[in-house]
Enzyme design. Structure first.
Site, PDB file in Angstrom:
ATOM      1  N   CYS A 130      -3.554  14.759 -23.208  1.00  0.00           N
ATOM      2  CA  CYS A 130      -2.640  15.509 -24.080  1.00  0.00           C
ATOM      3  C   CYS A 130      -3.029  16.981 -23.977  1.00  0.00           C
ATOM      4  CB  CYS A 130      -2.725  15.027 -25.519  1.00  0.00           C
ATOM      5  SG  CYS A 130      -1.623  15.930 -26.641  1.00  0.00           S
ATOM      6  N   HIS A 158       4.671  11.115 -15.861  1.00  0.00           N
ATOM      7  CA  HIS A 158       5.861  11.889 -16.226  1.00  0.00           C
ATOM      8  C   HIS A 158       6.943  11.720 -15.173  1.00  0.00           C
ATOM      9  CE1 HIS A 158       4.268  14.468 -19.539  1.00  0.00           C
ATOM     10  NE2 HIS A 158       3.117  14.166 -18.967  1.00  0.00           N
ATOM     11  N   GLU A 204       8.422  12.056 -25.506  1.00  0.00           N
ATOM     12  CA  GLU A 204       7.037  11.687 -25.250  1.00  0.00           C
ATOM     13  C   GLU A 204       6.824  10.213 -25.569  1.00  0.00           C
ATOM     14  OE1 GLU A 204       2.637  13.634 -26.125  1.00  0.00           O
ATOM     15  OE2 GLU A 204       4.429  14.458 -27.067  1.00  0.00           O
ATOM     16  N   CYS A 209       5.096  19.610 -25.429  1.00  0.00           N
ATOM     17  CA  CYS A 209       4.239  18.651 -24.724  1.00  0.00           C
ATOM     18  C   CYS A 209       3.528  19.410 -23.615  1.00  0.00           C
ATOM     19  CB  CYS A 209       5.069  17.504 -24.162  1.00  0.00           C
ATOM     20  SG  CYS A 209       4.102  16.309 -23.213  1.00  0.00           S
ATOM     21  N   GLY A 235       3.652  17.625 -20.311  1.00  0.00           N
ATOM     22  CA  GLY A 235       5.030  17.699 -19.831  1.00  0.00           C
ATOM     23  C   GLY A 235       5.349  19.054 -19.225  1.00  0.00           C
TER      24      GLY A 235
END
Length: 273
Positions: free
Chosen positions: A74, A155, A204, A213, A216
């Protein structure tokens, strides 16, 4: 143990409850993490972060999504942890995650994190079967041919002409839970707005639509650079604000952005068995 101190922080609106278990262990389960993340009956957050001692780094960071699932990476939370360590006098730190060791620096306001090297092989995403990850031959409700990137977590990245026209809240969960993704997937939809800029919305996995994110933003910037749509460094504009992502093929990704303290409190474990 009846009470544990916590910090509430956010990175561009992507918010976290951060528990420090370096001195006193905390038993964390999926059920307990989801209860703490609940915005009505718990503290409320997108992710719960547990800090533990590490033999290899400054600190070990464990990450639990709002649904209780534990994940490996994260980006926004990593910046927040770097900011906590910065308040302890460590302008430079190494953070152990399930995705690897991450180097971080902070100036007290912003933090920069070396997010490691992206991976593109289908088995590294992972996908359910082999295919070209640069332009996947799949589509969902008008979103097609995404690029798949693993930046510590999986992703897919779609580029569109009009980001506002995409109902990500509807299509995001369909893609997240598609059998093509055995570990589920984070869904990124981006619109290029200039040679070094793009707008991004993220669904997410385990958290849903989010204000920001970090991984992301990294995955999307990498995909855009790799496809020749933008040049590094890339300013990625999310609903919660901007991140700056720098990357060149074969090099690690550098992510720079803010980490904000909101408040501190104590958890009474009698309410969260």
């Amino acid at each position: 143990m009846t009470r544990t101190a916590f910090k509430k922080m956010h990175g561009l609106g992507n918010d976290f409850v951060i528990l420090d278990a370096r001195a006193q262990p905390v038993a964390m389960t999926a059920t307990r993490a989801a209860a703490l993340a609940n915005r009505h009956s718990g503290i409320g957050c997108d992710q719960l972060i547990l800090l533990e001692p590490s033999a290899r780094a400054t600190v070990k960071m464990r990450i639990f999504n709002a649904d209780g699932s534990e994940v490996a990476a994260c980006g926004n939370a990593t910046r927040c942890v770097a900011a906590i360590l910065g308040r302890e006098g460590l302008a430079e730190s190494r953070i152990e995650t399930a995705a690897g060791l991450l180097e971080a620096t902070t100036d007290g306001q912003d933090a920069t994190v070396d997010m490691g090297t992206p991976r593109f092989a289908w088995e590294d995403i992972p996908l359910g079967y082999a295919m070209d990850t640069a332009a996947m031959p799949v589509a969902w409700d008008g979103l097609s041919a995404p690029m798949a990137v693993n930046v510590g977590n999986p992703h897919v990245v779609f580029f569109v002409k009009d980001l506002d026209a995409i109902a990500l809240g509807a299509v995001g969960p369909l893609i997240e839970h598609d059998p093509l993704f055995p570990e589920r997937v984070n869904v990124n939809v981006a619109q290029v707005t200039g040679p070094n800029t793009l707008n991004l919305a993220v669904w997410e996995r385990g958290a849903g639509l989010t204000q920001a994110c970090g991984t992301g933003a990294c995955a999307t910037a990498v995909a855009a650079i790799r496809q020749g749509k933008v040049q590094s460094p890339v300013t990625v504009s999310l609903p919660g604000g901007d991140l700056v992502i720098s990357w060149a093929p074969g090099e690690p990704i550098l992510m720079q952005g803010p980490a904000t303290f909101v408040f501190e409190g104590e958890i009474d474990w009698a309410h969260f068995p």
